[in-house]
Design a protein around this motif. Sequence first.
Motif, PDB file in Angstrom:
ATOM      1  N   VAL A   4       0.865  -1.170   0.000  1.00 25.04           N
ATOM      2  CA  VAL A   4       0.000   0.000   0.000  1.00 25.04           C
ATOM      3  C   VAL A   4       0.900   1.217   0.000  1.00 25.04           C
ATOM      4  O   VAL A   4       1.844   1.305   0.774  1.00 25.04           O
ATOM      5  CB  VAL A   4      -0.896   0.024   1.255  1.00 25.04           C
ATOM      6  CG1 VAL A   4      -1.704   1.295   1.312  1.00 25.04           C
ATOM      7  CG2 VAL A   4      -1.800  -1.175   1.290  1.00 25.04           C
ATOM      8  N   PHE A   6       0.788   5.236   0.566  1.00 21.14           N
ATOM      9  CA  PHE A   6      -0.057   6.296   1.084  1.00 21.14           C
ATOM     10  C   PHE A   6       0.833   7.375   1.671  1.00 21.14           C
ATOM     11  O   PHE A   6       1.674   7.094   2.504  1.00 21.14           O
ATOM     12  CB  PHE A   6      -1.011   5.757   2.163  1.00 21.14           C
ATOM     13  CG  PHE A   6      -2.058   6.736   2.580  1.00 21.14           C
ATOM     14  CD1 PHE A   6      -3.168   6.937   1.787  1.00 21.14           C
ATOM     15  CD2 PHE A   6      -1.920   7.458   3.737  1.00 21.14           C
ATOM     16  CE1 PHE A   6      -4.137   7.840   2.155  1.00 21.14           C
ATOM     17  CE2 PHE A   6      -2.880   8.364   4.114  1.00 21.14           C
ATOM     18  CZ  PHE A   6      -4.000   8.552   3.317  1.00 21.14           C
ATOM     19  N   PRO A  45      -9.276   3.717   9.480  1.00 26.77           N
ATOM     20  CA  PRO A  45      -8.414   3.962   8.322  1.00 26.77           C
ATOM     21  C   PRO A  45      -7.462   2.808   8.023  1.00 26.77           C
ATOM     22  O   PRO A  45      -7.145   2.539   6.858  1.00 26.77           O
ATOM     23  CB  PRO A  45      -7.643   5.232   8.691  1.00 26.77           C
ATOM     24  CG  PRO A  45      -7.838   5.422  10.135  1.00 26.77           C
ATOM     25  CD  PRO A  45      -9.077   4.692  10.535  1.00 26.77           C
ATOM     26  N   VAL A  48      -9.398   0.280   6.006  1.00 29.95           N
ATOM     27  CA  VAL A  48      -9.579   0.733   4.615  1.00 29.95           C
ATOM     28  C   VAL A  48      -8.287   0.550   3.829  1.00 29.95           C
ATOM     29  O   VAL A  48      -8.318   0.127   2.674  1.00 29.95           O
ATOM     30  CB  VAL A  48     -10.053   2.206   4.595  1.00 29.95           C
ATOM     31  CG1 VAL A  48     -10.015   2.773   3.189  1.00 29.95           C
ATOM     32  CG2 VAL A  48     -11.457   2.323   5.158  1.00 29.95           C
ATOM     33  N   LEU A  49      -7.150   0.848   4.443  1.00 29.03           N
ATOM     34  CA  LEU A  49      -5.870   0.646   3.753  1.00 29.03           C
ATOM     35  C   LEU A  49      -5.638  -0.822   3.405  1.00 29.03           C
ATOM     36  O   LEU A  49      -5.197  -1.138   2.298  1.00 29.03           O
ATOM     37  CB  LEU A  49      -4.717   1.151   4.619  1.00 29.03           C
ATOM     38  CG  LEU A  49      -4.487   2.642   4.629  1.00 29.03           C
ATOM     39  CD1 LEU A  49      -3.408   3.004   5.629  1.00 29.03           C
ATOM     40  CD2 LEU A  49      -4.126   3.135   3.258  1.00 29.03           C
ATOM     41  N   SER A  52      -7.913  -1.818   0.585  1.00 31.90           N
ATOM     42  CA  SER A  52      -7.606  -1.179  -0.692  1.00 31.90           C
ATOM     43  C   SER A  52      -6.565  -1.950  -1.501  1.00 31.90           C
ATOM     44  O   SER A  52      -6.412  -1.712  -2.688  1.00 31.90           O
ATOM     45  CB  SER A  52      -7.139   0.256  -0.473  1.00 31.90           C
ATOM     46  OG  SER A  52      -5.862   0.295   0.110  1.00 31.90           O
ATOM     47  N   VAL A  58     -12.595   0.169  -3.130  1.00 28.37           N
ATOM     48  CA  VAL A  58     -12.006   0.745  -1.914  1.00 28.37           C
ATOM     49  C   VAL A  58     -10.711   1.472  -2.271  1.00 28.37           C
ATOM     50  O   VAL A  58     -10.423   2.543  -1.744  1.00 28.37           O
ATOM     51  CB  VAL A  58     -11.760  -0.347  -0.854  1.00 28.37           C
ATOM     52  CG1 VAL A  58     -11.135   0.240   0.395  1.00 28.37           C
ATOM     53  CG2 VAL A  58     -13.056  -1.061  -0.512  1.00 28.37           C
ATOM     54  N   ARG A  59      -9.944   0.910  -3.189  1.00 21.57           N
ATOM     55  CA  ARG A  59      -8.704   1.553  -3.629  1.00 21.57           C
ATOM     56  C   ARG A  59      -9.013   2.891  -4.295  1.00 21.57           C
ATOM     57  O   ARG A  59      -8.340   3.889  -4.058  1.00 21.57           O
ATOM     58  CB  ARG A  59      -7.948   0.632  -4.596  1.00 21.57           C
ATOM     59  CG  ARG A  59      -6.636   1.186  -5.050  1.00 21.57           C
ATOM     60  CD  ARG A  59      -5.782   0.184  -5.821  1.00 21.57           C
ATOM     61  NE  ARG A  59      -6.506  -0.657  -6.768  1.00 21.57           N
ATOM     62  CZ  ARG A  59      -6.675  -1.972  -6.627  1.00 21.57           C
ATOM     63  NH1 ARG A  59      -6.213  -2.588  -5.566  1.00 21.57           N
ATOM     64  NH2 ARG A  59      -7.321  -2.658  -7.538  1.00 21.57           N
ATOM     65  N   ARG A  62      -9.961   5.363  -1.554  1.00 18.36           N
ATOM     66  CA  ARG A  62      -8.763   5.790  -0.825  1.00 18.36           C
ATOM     67  C   ARG A  62      -7.945   6.776  -1.639  1.00 18.36           C
ATOM     68  O   ARG A  62      -7.461   7.789  -1.130  1.00 18.36           O
ATOM     69  CB  ARG A  62      -7.889   4.589  -0.462  1.00 18.36           C
ATOM     70  CG  ARG A  62      -6.638   4.994   0.306  1.00 18.36           C
ATOM     71  CD  ARG A  62      -5.658   3.864   0.473  1.00 18.36           C
ATOM     72  NE  ARG A  62      -5.215   3.238  -0.746  1.00 18.36           N
ATOM     73  CZ  ARG A  62      -4.207   3.687  -1.505  1.00 18.36           C
ATOM     74  NH1 ARG A  62      -3.564   4.777  -1.178  1.00 18.36           N
ATOM     75  NH2 ARG A  62      -3.859   3.032  -2.592  1.00 18.36           N
ATOM     76  N   ARG A  63      -7.818   6.519  -2.923  1.00 16.82           N
ATOM     77  CA  ARG A  63      -7.050   7.419  -3.792  1.00 16.82           C
ATOM     78  C   ARG A  63      -7.721   8.784  -3.892  1.00 16.82           C
ATOM     79  O   ARG A  63      -7.045   9.813  -3.858  1.00 16.82           O
ATOM     80  CB  ARG A  63      -6.881   6.783  -5.166  1.00 16.82           C
ATOM     81  CG  ARG A  63      -6.112   7.621  -6.130  1.00 16.82           C
ATOM     82  CD  ARG A  63      -4.670   7.766  -5.699  1.00 16.82           C
ATOM     83  NE  ARG A  63      -4.001   8.650  -6.648  1.00 16.82           N
ATOM     84  CZ  ARG A  63      -3.087   9.533  -6.318  1.00 16.82           C
ATOM     85  NH1 ARG A  63      -2.693   9.642  -5.076  1.00 16.82           N
ATOM     86  NH2 ARG A  63      -2.537  10.296  -7.222  1.00 16.82           N
ATOM     87  N   ILE A  65      -9.606  10.199  -1.650  1.00 14.87           N
ATOM     88  CA  ILE A  65      -9.404  10.875  -0.369  1.00 14.87           C
ATOM     89  C   ILE A  65      -7.976  11.395  -0.272  1.00 14.87           C
ATOM     90  O   ILE A  65      -7.740  12.507   0.203  1.00 14.87           O
ATOM     91  CB  ILE A  65      -9.738   9.928   0.801  1.00 14.87           C
ATOM     92  CG1 ILE A  65     -11.237   9.666   0.836  1.00 14.87           C
ATOM     93  CG2 ILE A  65      -9.259  10.492   2.129  1.00 14.87           C
ATOM     94  CD1 ILE A  65     -11.661   8.584   1.803  1.00 14.87           C
ATOM     95  N   GLU A  66      -7.017  10.611  -0.738  1.00 15.21           N
ATOM     96  CA  GLU A  66      -5.619  11.035  -0.705  1.00 15.21           C
ATOM     97  C   GLU A  66      -5.401  12.281  -1.571  1.00 15.21           C
ATOM     98  O   GLU A  66      -4.715  13.219  -1.164  1.00 15.21           O
ATOM     99  CB  GLU A  66      -4.722   9.893  -1.163  1.00 15.21           C
ATOM    100  CG  GLU A  66      -3.257  10.178  -1.036  1.00 15.21           C
ATOM    101  CD  GLU A  66      -2.401   8.991  -1.439  1.00 15.21           C
ATOM    102  OE1 GLU A  66      -1.173   9.150  -1.413  1.00 15.21           O
ATOM    103  OE2 GLU A  66      -2.940   7.923  -1.767  1.00 15.21           O
TER     104      GLU A  66
END
Length: 81
Positions: A4, A6, A45, A48-49, A52, A58-59, A62-63, A65-66
């Motif tokens: 992952v 992030f 979180p 979720v990671l 993802s 989900v990925r 997450r992307r 949101i990032e």
Amino acid sequence: MAAVRFGGKRVHVPGPPLLRIVVGILLILGGTVGFLPILGFWMLPLGVLVLSVDLHPVRRMRRRIEVWWGRRRQRKRRERR
């Protein structure tokens, strides 16, 4: 090995995909009762990671949101100047 990425850091997530999905779901469920002493909101979180890595929706979330978080930080930095 799955990983992952992030915030510019890369973390390897070991194990078979089914195990990662189960662990991710358990972390999210544990995070929903964050008012308890050991279980906490920190688990949301993290779950979720972990999810993802194997689940495309989900990925994608997450992307997004990032990217949103990065743009927000840039905007706040510009406002401070």
